[in-house]
Design an enzyme around this catalytic site. Structure first.
Site, PDB file in Angstrom:
ATOM      1  CG  ASP A 236      -2.276   1.122   1.037  1.00 57.52           C
ATOM      2  OD1 ASP A 236      -2.065   1.720  -0.058  1.00 57.52           O
ATOM      3  OD2 ASP A 236      -2.976   0.786   1.605  1.00 57.52           O
TER       4      ASP A 236
HETATM    5  C1  BGC Z   1      -4.940   3.306   0.283  1.00 58.75           C
HETATM    6  C2  BGC Z   1      -4.973   2.339  -0.937  1.00 58.75           C
HETATM    7  C3  BGC Z   1      -4.674   3.148  -2.231  1.00 58.75           C
HETATM    8  C4  BGC Z   1      -3.682   4.069  -2.173  1.00 58.75           C
HETATM    9  C5  BGC Z   1      -3.220   4.534  -3.454  1.00 58.75           C
HETATM   10  C6  BGC Z   1      -3.730   4.267   0.083  1.00 58.75           C
HETATM   11  O1  BGC Z   1      -3.667   5.281   1.063  1.00 58.75           O
HETATM   12  O2  BGC Z   1      -4.949   2.699   1.198  1.00 58.75           O
HETATM   13  O3  BGC Z   1      -6.231   1.676  -1.046  1.00 58.75           O
HETATM   14  O4  BGC Z   1      -4.837   2.380  -3.503  1.00 58.75           O
HETATM   15  O5  BGC Z   1      -3.374   4.670  -1.230  1.00 58.75           O
HETATM   16  O6  BGC Z   1      -4.011   5.649  -3.716  1.00 58.75           O
END
Ligand code: BGC
Length: 798
Positions: A236
């Site tokens: 993530d």
């Molecule tokens: C979120 C993810 C997301 C990623 C990119 C993160 O903060 O938890 O679900 O895909 O950011 O935006």
């Protein structure tokens, strides 16, 4: 990966690549793409957020992760589409999104989000499917197959135990092995085994003490070795704590870019320039990872399309169709619905004209077009009166707006009130504090129901709310967050053009205190304990015999169905359980075309292992003309009867009589049959606290017994020396840190000066909670690594 169309090429590339090139592929080039190696003709690959559409950043706003993105179709969010109980319709969504990805040269859509709805308070529940892992796994599989059958890759997220927004970047989710396996991992397991997603995204949090990004048990032992996952694990955004440990644990691609900082750590560790025991890494691990990453690159590069186009209107209609198949009719007293077109109609509530159709945060889509009440009535040549009723950006009561709405509603045959949650109440980045609707929405419904008895409330919510006015209104329709066509879909249901068929994918409790995680959510500043173990959602409400506002699996139709003639194929041996058939008939006994969701629950005996009263093990959506009868055949298998035995580390079946129920909600079981299974199990000890309870109140001893270890404190005050895993919230007692934080806040004020979506609130909370090590990556370098290191040095040295 095993199909190795690319193995020869990968071998050749591996021979050619220098150590520096290999380590360079371990992290992103920027916020949204991976690095290229021009010399070897390895192109950069583009990833974007999903999951209910494409959120590709426009070039100008590349680094700031929530700025305006290209326009694309906003399909219903997972909270809504899950209620379709129809993996085929999820497939259609995945397929449509794959076309939009191709048109935008996107290779990976970051979704679906499949975390279990442990508490209705989780701010991001709108992006997740269900409190039930079987349903979540099946719905996610449909979506993934639709996307991946068309060459676009998915990223199943957030693996694992990311069930809250509070301190999500750092919190330790403390859970027993059985709940982990049966509830929280099971949805992932189904999706990985059945749909084979190309990538899995690891979550930010720790799981039983170890960051998900460096949790070998999760990323390698379970995901790859047990479930056979052969794609790449992506972090993530900003989830990597120690890059070397993460690599060893099985994390392939780190996102976003760290400007080479973390790649160098791996490089140095490999070169043994840092001689610390725990940073030494075997080059074979790097090579395996790079091979997997190269497969990902080659596959993605083969699936880039030039001049690909899709029909935007067609996609808008698909978004509407999915919404119509998912929206849940919760109450329909005196058959107030479907409404007659000739009636005198009032439509109240700003959400009818300015709909809330998706949640806030990284999944935010810049919708292609948004249907409104006014357009709908105009297109259909219908008369209506409209009053705003409230300001959709605020929870405060505006008496003038209420008065206008009441006046308009007085002489009407039917009043349709659009109400719901607002972004400052639910969003990625923070959790809800309560289950109430904004005060102005509740007050509006109360006031109108005093002067008109024919009120229908249409809810736009990402998660359960309390309905204090439920006995004063005749109809309730739950749209959830139904995408850009939500309002036209709602009116198609209101006027009976579409017969509703959605079923709740989660329970609606009567109070927050009734929720099984209530006492333990969201935990302390260090950890959150999942003391309720497997008793999530209906598994708890049924066990504790609690009344609910609406049960899991519930949803009304304008027609009626009859279930009959249950036959269960012989399953007297455990081996026979792998081929057990559940056969029954469903008949549409009303006079409208309609769909019914047949749900199969298994109730297991509870001898020495505590059990839920029953669990969903199969379901099917059946489409029926008036008077039509269909015979349904569903299959169960051994797993449908098993529990995870944490003592023997395998799925086992307990001895005794099992009941198989068929119903159209978890609390409306219409057919049943018993089967007897003979079996023997080994278990260490019966833990009495988990057998009979009304309220979840699990003692330290019982939870420790279940965990098999001693508990650590969940709340620990941060103290000097501070380190990179502290966050700004930990440091706010320090003047210097407070000053630093205030400076950042003023920067946010400038960035979000014209923002009306409450996104700033999300960023504020993320800024406070993000570990210091990730602040620079997550802020797109607005906060630099030097800023952070200076701050820590100053604080630690006074
Ligand atoms: C979120 C993810 C997301 C990623 C990119 C993160 O903060 O938890 O679900 O895909 O950011 O935006």
């Amino acid at each position: 990966m095993n199909d190795n169309k690319y193995s020869q090429k990968i071998k050749e590339l591996m021979k050619e690549m220098t150590l520096e090139e290999k380590t360079s592929l371990l992290s992103g080039k920027d916020f949204w793409s991976s690095k290229e190696i021009k010399r070897l003709k390895i192109d950069s690959i583009y990833l974007t957020d999903g999951p209910h559409g494409i959120r590709k950043q426009s070039i100008e706003s590349e680094e700031l992760s929530l700025q305006k993105s290209i326009s694309s179709t906003c399909f219903p969010a997972a909270c809504c589409s899950a209620c379709s109980f129809d993996p085929n319709i999820m497939y259609e969504m995945g397929e449509a999104i794959s076309r939009e990805a191709k048109a935008n040269k996107v290779s990976v859509v970051l979704g679906p989000g499949i975390n279990i709805k442990r508490s209705p308070l989780c701010g991001r529940n709108f992006e997740y499917f269900s409190e039930d892992p079987y349903l979540a796994g099946k719905m996610a599989s449909g979506w993934i197959n639709g996307l991946e059958d068309n060459g676009i890759q998915s990223s199943l997220k957030h693996f694992a135990l990311n069930n809250q927004e509070t301190l999500r970047l750092i919190i330790d989710s403390v859970i027993d092995e059985r709940a982990l396996r049966e509830i929280y991992l099971y949805a992932f397991e189904i999706a990985v085994k059945e749909a084979k997603p190309s990538t899995v995204m690891c979550s930010y949090n720790r799981v039983n003490g170890i960051f998900a990004s460096e949790n070998k048990y999760l990323l390698t032992d379970i995901l790859r070795d047990e479930w056979g996952f052969d794609g790449i694990v992506i972090s993530d955004w900003g989830a990597v704590n120690d890059r070397v440990e993460a690599l060893k644990a099985g994390l392939d691609l780190q996102m976003p870019s760290t400007n080479g900082y973390d790649d160098k750590k791996v490089y140095d560790a490999l070169k043994e320039t840092i001689i610390k025991e725990n940073t030494i890494i075997d080059e074979k691990i790097l090579d395996k990872t790079v091979e997997r990453i190269l497969y990902f690159y080659l596959y993605s590069m083969d699936n880039i399309y030039d001049n690909f186009d899709y029909d935007k209107e067609e996609h808008h209609n698909i978004a509407r169709k999915i919404a119509e198949n998912s929206i849940v009719l919760l109450k329909n007293e005196d058959k107030i619905l479907p409404a007659k077109k000739e009636s005198k109609i009032a439509v109240i509530g700003e959400f009818a004209q300015k709909p809330r159709y998706q949640g806030n945060g990284s999944s935010l889509i810049n919708a292609y077009k948004i249907d409104t009440a006014e357009e709908y009535f105009k297109e259909n040549n219908l008369e209506f009166n409209y009053a705003k009723g409230y300001d959709s950006n605020s929870p405060s009561i505006d008496n003038a707006l209420i008065e206008e709405a009441v006046n308009i509603s007085k002489d009407k045959d039917i009043v349709i009130i659009f109400a719901g949650l607002i972004n400052s109440y639910e969003s990625e980045g923070f959790d809800r504090k309560h289950l109430n609707l904004p005060e102005n929405h509740n007050h509006l419904i109360e006031e109108i129901s005093k002067i008109n008895k024919n009120v229908v409330v249409v809810l736009s919510i990402g998660a359960p709310v309390l309905m204090t006015w439920i006995d004063k209104v005749k109809g309730v329709i739950n749209l959830y967050l139904a995408g850009e066509a939500s309002v036209s879909a709602a009116f198609n249901i209101i006027f009976g053009i579409v017969n509703p068929s959605g079923k709740l994918a989660e329970s609606f409790p009567l109070s927050l205190e009734d929720n099984p995680s209530y006492k333990y959510f969201p935990g302390g500043n260090r950890a959150v304990e999942y003391r309720e173990s497997i008793f999530v959602g209906y598994r708890y409400y049924d066990k504790a015999q609690k009344k609910v506002l609406f049960p899991f699996g519930f949803g009304l139709s304008y027609t009626t169905f009859e279930f009959s003639d249950l036959i269960i194929s012989d399953a007297s041996t455990i081996a026979g359980l792998d081929n057990i058939h559940i056969v029954f008939d469903i008949k549409n006994t009303g006079d409208l075309f309609g769909c019914e969701v047949a749900q199969v629950y298994v109730s297991a005996p509870e001898n020495n292992i505590f059990k839920a009263k029953k669990e969903l093990k199969a379901f099917i959506k059946v489409f029926l003309q008036p008077n039509e009868k269909k015979t349904v055949i569903l299959k169960l298998n051994k797993r449908s009867f098993s529990f995870y035995n944490a003592d023997t580390k395998q799925y086992e079946i307990e001895n005794g009589t099992y009941t198989i129920y068929v119903g159209n909600s978890s609390r409306n079981l219409l057919l049943s049959k018993n089967i007897k299974i003979d079996s023997v199990n080994y278990y260490k000890k019966r833990i009495d606290d988990y057998f009979d309870f009304k309220d979840i109140n699990i003692s330290d001893n019982a939870f420790e017994e279940l965990l098999g270890r001693k508990l650590n404190p969940i709340n620990v005050k941060a103290s000097k020396p501070y380190n990179l895993n502290n966050n700004l919230r930990d440091l706010l007692d320090e003047n210097r840190a407070k000053y630093f934080y205030n400076e950042l806040l003023s920067k946010l004020d400038v960035i979000f000066k014209d923002d009306k979506t409450d996104t700033k609130k999300m960023f504020e909370s993320m800024m406070l909670e993000t570990p210091l090590r990730s602040l620079s990556t997550m802020s797109g370098n607005i906060i630099t690594r030097d800023d952070i290191e200076n701050l820590i040095n100053i604080l630690n040295n006074n």
